[in-house]
Design an enzyme around this catalytic site. Structure first.
Site, PDB file in Angstrom:
ATOM      1  N   ILE A  87      -6.610  -3.834  12.693  1.00 42.09           N
ATOM      2  CA  ILE A  87      -6.159  -5.186  12.312  1.00 42.09           C
ATOM      3  C   ILE A  87      -5.810  -5.112  10.831  1.00 42.09           C
ATOM      4  O   ILE A  87      -6.681  -4.820  10.009  1.00 42.09           O
ATOM      5  CB  ILE A  87      -7.307  -6.223  12.508  1.00 42.09           C
ATOM      6  CG1 ILE A  87      -7.749  -6.311  13.978  1.00 42.09           C
ATOM      7  CG2 ILE A  87      -6.904  -7.595  11.979  1.00 42.09           C
ATOM      8  CD1 ILE A  87      -6.774  -6.982  14.910  1.00 42.09           C
ATOM      9  N   HIS A  88      -4.559  -5.299  10.487  1.00 43.26           N
ATOM     10  CA  HIS A  88      -4.242  -5.216   9.059  1.00 43.26           C
ATOM     11  C   HIS A  88      -3.210  -6.234   8.591  1.00 43.26           C
ATOM     12  O   HIS A  88      -2.999  -6.395   7.397  1.00 43.26           O
ATOM     13  CB  HIS A  88      -3.745  -3.810   8.712  1.00 43.26           C
ATOM     14  CG  HIS A  88      -2.330  -3.546   9.128  1.00 43.26           C
ATOM     15  ND1 HIS A  88      -1.999  -3.210  10.405  1.00 43.26           N
ATOM     16  CD2 HIS A  88      -1.174  -3.601   8.432  1.00 43.26           C
ATOM     17  CE1 HIS A  88      -0.691  -3.062  10.481  1.00 43.26           C
ATOM     18  NE2 HIS A  88      -0.154  -3.292   9.305  1.00 43.26           N
TER      19      HIS A  88
END
Ligand code: UD1
Length: 355
Positions: free
Chosen positions: A206-207
């Site tokens: 998740i970025h």
């Protein structure tokens, strides 16, 4: 033919690998310019080493900053480099700030610009990547598209005459790496070595700004991952680590086990060995399908719609959707090869040769 490739962020190094090999195989002169958008060894150098990409000729070392500052610094630093190199083509990749900066820098000094991975659209104008791809396509002299749908998007925007379908270079590199990744032991020497060997885990990244910058949303997503019945190996991008530290959010909660970003061959091996992938990365949702691994994408739109149509990828716009998919189990996909068969880099180089 002389080509200057401008890259700067992790997914661009992956795309560069097969293109660099194809340019060399055809005897072309290739100059690699690294903007320095990504600079940690694990986000940059390791890709050049593992994928045997020649070291960049120039590194502009712009580093991290807000969108305008980062893009502006690149633009200013690129102009003299491009003028001095005077290539037949400036080649840009994907949809990052490095892509846009190089596109603007090239057209301002009247150098021919080619855009690889052209024509993708999520139609989500809140995404910085969507602006970057639309503006780069419209600046480009040659739009190198990965799919039929990308070609149609380009035609809709009046760009058909300068567009060529070449396939997706990520297929070239992903399948080649997968063929050699079987002997890898990712996360060896960590407490999760046995978990990886057993294969009963999900792999998560998740970025994206949309998921990390709002602490309430980030916390909800992490809680959904924490409640997964299957252990989750979270490869934490520096942006995620920084936000979590700032907001005092614990990443390693419940089912979640945290690890740093991995080298590309280890990432591929982790995807292949997993029960599924949870991600907001454009590249990883597609790599999962190429490796015949189901994925859940934590976004409300995707530019890689074929992954959803073939059933490999399910969109989970928010934390409740994610929790539900994790409870019910991952999607099941059908066979299909919408992204080409692994010869995209050769076709891209041929398109540059003929213009
Ligand atoms: C960028 C791209 C995104 C791509 C992603 C791949 C844009 C707008 N976004 O997002 O499309 O999916 O790369 O990873 O170009 N940082 C480090 N070390 C690094 C690089 C970054 O610590 O080597 C940290 C910094 O705190 C930085 C933050 O990560 O501010 C974000 O980096 P940035 O390059 O601005 O965007 P990404 O989120 O990586």
């Amino acid at each position: 033919m002389k080509v200057v490739s401008v890259v700067g962020a992790r997914p661009q190094f992956v795309k560069l690998a097969p293109v660099a090999a194809a340019l060399t195989a055809r005897g072309h002169e290739h100059v690699i310019v690294h903007t320095g958008q990504h600079y940690d060894a694990g986000m940059s150098e390791v890709f050049f080493a593992d994928l045997r990409i020649p070291a960049p000729t120039v590194n502009l070392a712009v580093g991290s900053a807000g969108h305008a500052t980062q893009t502006g610094r690149m633009l200013e630093a690129l102009e003299p480099v491009l003028v001095q190199a005077a290539p037949d083509w400036v080649l840009v990749y994907g949809d990052t700030n490095s892509t846009l900066a190089a596109a603007v820098a090239a057209v301002k000094v009247h150098l021919p610009l080619a855009h690889l991975e052209s024509g993708l659209r999520s139609f989500d104008r809140a995404m910085p990547e969507e602006h970057n791809r639309v503006m780069t396509d419209h600046a480009a002299d040659l739009c190198l598209a990965p799919t039929d749908l990308a070609m149609r998007n380009l035609a809709t925007e009046g760009l058909a005459a300068r567009s060529r379908l070449v396939g997706d270079v990520m297929v070239d590199v992903c399948l080649a790496v997968a063929a050699t990744a079987a002997g890898r032991s990712p996360l060896a020497g960590t407490p999760d070595e046995a978990l990886v060997a057993g294969g009963d885990y999900l792999l998560a990244t998740i970025h994206r700004q949309e998921n990390t910058d709002d602490p309430a949303r980030l916390l909800a997503l992490l809680q959904a991952l924490a409640g997964s019945p299957t252990p989750v190996l979270l490869l934490a991008h520096p942006r995620l680590v920084a936000t979590a530290a700032r907001e005092a959010i614990e990443l390693a909660q419940g089912a979640v086990r945290v690890h740093p970003p991995q080298a590309y061959p280890d990432l591929v091996a982790l995807v292949v060995g997993s029960r599924g992938v949870v991600t907001d990365s454009g590249g990883l949702q597609k790599e999962a399908m190429l490796l015949r691994t189901p994925a859940v994408t934590v976004r409300s739109t995707t530019e890689w719609t074929e992954t959803v149509e073939l059933g490999w990828n399910r969109l989970a716009p928010d934390a409740d959707d994610l929790a539900q998919v994790l409870r019910k189990g991952m999607p099941q996909g059908r066979e299909g090869t919408p992204y080409g068969s692994g010869d995209a880099a050769v076709r891209a180089v041929a398109a540059l040769e003929t213009g």
